[in-house]
Design a protein around this motif. Structure first.
Motif, PDB file in Angstrom:
ATOM      1  N   ARG A 166       0.814  -1.209   0.000  1.00 20.89           N
ATOM      2  CA  ARG A 166       0.000   0.000   0.000  1.00 20.89           C
ATOM      3  C   ARG A 166       0.853   1.268   0.000  1.00 20.89           C
ATOM      4  O   ARG A 166       1.770   1.423   0.814  1.00 20.89           O
ATOM      5  N   GLY A 167       0.540   2.184  -0.932  1.00 17.51           N
ATOM      6  CA  GLY A 167       1.149   3.505  -0.944  1.00 17.51           C
ATOM      7  C   GLY A 167       2.634   3.498  -1.217  1.00 17.51           C
ATOM      8  O   GLY A 167       3.186   2.583  -1.829  1.00 17.51           O
ATOM      9  N   GLU A 168       3.311   4.558  -0.754  1.00 18.77           N
ATOM     10  CA  GLU A 168       4.747   4.694  -0.928  1.00 18.77           C
ATOM     11  C   GLU A 168       5.470   4.139   0.294  1.00 18.77           C
ATOM     12  O   GLU A 168       4.941   4.169   1.402  1.00 18.77           O
ATOM     13  N   PRO A 169       6.675   3.619   0.099  1.00 18.36           N
ATOM     14  CA  PRO A 169       7.418   3.125   1.267  1.00 18.36           C
ATOM     15  C   PRO A 169       7.751   4.260   2.223  1.00 18.36           C
ATOM     16  O   PRO A 169       7.990   5.403   1.792  1.00 18.36           O
ATOM     17  N   ILE A 170       7.756   3.960   3.508  1.00 19.71           N
ATOM     18  CA  ILE A 170       8.118   4.961   4.507  1.00 19.71           C
ATOM     19  C   ILE A 170       9.458   4.569   5.120  1.00 19.71           C
ATOM     20  O   ILE A 170       9.799   3.393   5.195  1.00 19.71           O
ATOM     21  N   ASN A 171      10.227   5.573   5.547  1.00 20.96           N
ATOM     22  CA  ASN A 171      11.521   5.283   6.146  1.00 20.96           C
ATOM     23  C   ASN A 171      11.386   5.162   7.658  1.00 20.96           C
ATOM     24  O   ASN A 171      10.318   5.394   8.233  1.00 20.96           O
ATOM     25  N   ASN A 172      12.468   4.806   8.299  1.00 14.99           N
ATOM     26  CA  ASN A 172      12.426   4.537   9.729  1.00 14.99           C
ATOM     27  C   ASN A 172      12.019   5.751  10.554  1.00 14.99           C
ATOM     28  O   ASN A 172      11.374   5.620  11.597  1.00 14.99           O
ATOM     29  N   ASP A 173      12.397   6.942  10.091  1.00 15.39           N
ATOM     30  CA  ASP A 173      12.077   8.143  10.849  1.00 15.39           C
ATOM     31  C   ASP A 173      10.575   8.433  10.861  1.00 15.39           C
ATOM     32  O   ASP A 173      10.106   9.194  11.709  1.00 15.39           O
ATOM     33  N   GLN A 174       9.833   7.827   9.936  1.00 19.18           N
ATOM     34  CA  GLN A 174       8.396   8.087   9.843  1.00 19.18           C
ATOM     35  C   GLN A 174       7.548   7.069  10.604  1.00 19.18           C
ATOM     36  O   GLN A 174       6.345   7.268  10.752  1.00 19.18           O
ATOM     37  N   TYR A 209       2.872   0.369   5.279  1.00 19.58           N
ATOM     38  CA  TYR A 209       1.791   0.205   6.237  1.00 19.58           C
ATOM     39  C   TYR A 209       0.448   0.356   5.540  1.00 19.58           C
ATOM     40  O   TYR A 209       0.297   1.203   4.646  1.00 19.58           O
ATOM     41  N   ALA A 210      -0.518  -0.445   5.956  1.00 20.12           N
ATOM     42  CA  ALA A 210      -1.892  -0.326   5.434  1.00 20.12           C
ATOM     43  C   ALA A 210      -2.764   0.473   6.390  1.00 20.12           C
ATOM     44  O   ALA A 210      -3.981   0.368   6.358  1.00 20.12           O
ATOM     45  N   ILE A 211      -2.124   1.269   7.257  1.00 23.07           N
ATOM     46  CA  ILE A 211      -2.822   2.268   8.060  1.00 23.07           C
ATOM     47  C   ILE A 211      -2.255   3.630   7.693  1.00 23.07           C
ATOM     48  O   ILE A 211      -1.135   3.733   7.164  1.00 23.07           O
ATOM     49  N   ASP A 212      -3.025   4.685   7.958  1.00 26.18           N
ATOM     50  CA  ASP A 212      -2.525   6.030   7.698  1.00 26.18           C
ATOM     51  C   ASP A 212      -2.028   6.659   8.999  1.00 26.18           C
ATOM     52  O   ASP A 212      -2.001   6.012  10.051  1.00 26.18           O
ATOM     53  N   LYS A 213      -1.661   7.924   8.937  1.00 18.24           N
ATOM     54  CA  LYS A 213      -1.106   8.592  10.117  1.00 18.24           C
ATOM     55  C   LYS A 213      -2.160   8.840  11.198  1.00 18.24           C
ATOM     56  O   LYS A 213      -1.810   9.150  12.339  1.00 18.24           O
ATOM     57  N   GLN A 214      -3.419   8.725  10.829  1.00 17.15           N
ATOM     58  CA  GLN A 214      -4.498   8.792  11.818  1.00 17.15           C
ATOM     59  C   GLN A 214      -4.832   7.398  12.344  1.00 17.15           C
ATOM     60  O   GLN A 214      -5.791   7.225  13.090  1.00 17.15           O
ATOM     61  N   GLN A 215      -4.039   6.419  11.933  1.00 22.00           N
ATOM     62  CA  GLN A 215      -4.157   5.027  12.347  1.00 22.00           C
ATOM     63  C   GLN A 215      -5.471   4.392  11.893  1.00 22.00           C
ATOM     64  O   GLN A 215      -5.952   3.438  12.486  1.00 22.00           O
ATOM     65  N   GLN A 216      -6.010   4.921  10.812  1.00 24.35           N
ATOM     66  CA  GLN A 216      -7.201   4.330  10.223  1.00 24.35           C
ATOM     67  C   GLN A 216      -6.790   3.196   9.283  1.00 24.35           C
ATOM     68  O   GLN A 216      -5.825   3.314   8.525  1.00 24.35           O
TER      69      GLN A 216
END
Length: 317
Positions: A14-22, A52-59
């Protein structure tokens, strides 16, 4: 006996890869405090990015079953095969969306384009995917099926949200999470992969013939290493044994843990299994061009290389 071939590979990330700092932007800070151990764990495991298959709002953006279904569709879309030609769906995960029915039922429910067909669910942490592949391969080799899908999907981030832990008495008292619980927060991520298997190779392009699959359990000889459903590894009380779901949650019975003290034994067992395959004549190291080895953490890589070199069966890196 027939032969089984991997003719297409599909995935869903899902989406773009995120790095460790995120990572903590998605998983959240427990009790608003940044983790004290995350950097040590990340430096050790060597993982640089994840999905992650959750967003920053943890949805939750997709269910585990939906991710698996997207991976299946990706595999099928690369072929000229009609979805209705699939006659077996083998689905693997560690923690499905539902307690009942099995994971394969909910994945099949997402794939309305498929016909009524045989399904099977496999579970068992990281062996689950190979178990599904093993079943699909066996059915094709026996001639009972002609075309099968083996799919594995994992969605662990749902268990690692900060809100899952903040009701704990110890956290409210200002104590950090137990290391065996927090360890997995900085290890695991979400995604799905699917293999399209047939009883013949592709007419053009690459096919991978499955010559053999071997699965060995050592659960009879060692305590549990990775688990959920117990308050701790020495407990015999399942989450179902508590007087209420709330009491089970308060006791930490739903937490996903790993006792890292057992991991070194896991690595040794893997190398010992490799040596047994060589001794049995199923593997000849000199004939291997590519070895895909799962060791979960970069920390164990040097140990595995050292053991293989000592045994004289190292595959050149």
């Amino acid at each position: 006996m027939y032969s089984a071939y991997i003719n297409r590979i599909g995935k869903f990330l899902r989406g773009e890869p995120i790095n460790n700092d995120q990572m903590e932007e998605y998983l959240g800070k427990i009790a608003s405090r940044p983790s004290r151990v995350s950097q040590r764990i990340l430096n050790s495991n060597g993982i640089q990015q994840r999905y992650y298959a959750i967003d920053k709002q943890q949805q939750t953006l997709y269910s585990n079953s939906q991710m698996a279904a997207f991976a299946v569709r990706d595999a099928i879309s690369q072929s000229n095969l009609e979805p209705g030609a699939i006659d077996l769906l083998a689905c693997a995960t560690t923690l499905p969306d539902l307690l009942v029915p099995g994971f394969a039922s909910t994945v099949h429910g997402e794939l309305s384009e498929l016909s009524p067909l045989e399904i099977v669910s496999t579970q068992g942490v990281w062996c689950a995917g190979v178990s599904a592949l093993n079943y699909a391969t066996s059915q094709i080799e026996l001639g009972k099926k002609q075309t099968a899908i083996a799919v594995a999907s994992e969605f662990p981030s749902r268990l690692f949200k900060n809100t899952k832990f903040e009701a704990k008495t110890s956290v409210q008292a200002g104590k950090p999470l137990p290391f065996d619980t927090e360890f997995l927060r900085w290890m695991l991520s979400d995604g799905a992969g699917a293999l399209l298997l047939q009883n013949h190779p592709n007419a053009t392009g690459i096919s991978l013939k499955i010559e053999w699959i071997e699965l060995i359990s050592h659960a009879n000889a060692y305590p549990v290493c990775m688990y959920s459903g117990l308050a701790n590894e020495t407990s015999t009380k399942s989450w179902l044994g508590y007087s209420s779901y709330l009491n089970a949650a308060t006791a930490g019975a739903f937490d996903w843990r790993q006792n890292i003290r057992w991991l070194e034994n896991v690595m040794k067992l893997g190398v010992e299994g490799w040596l047994r395959l060589i001794k049995a004549g199923r593997v000849c190291p000199q004939e291997i061009d590519w070895l895909l080895c799962h060791y979960s953490s970069h920390f164990f890589r040097e140990q595995i290389v050292e053991l293989l070199e000592q045994a004289g069966c190292m595959i050149p890196e």
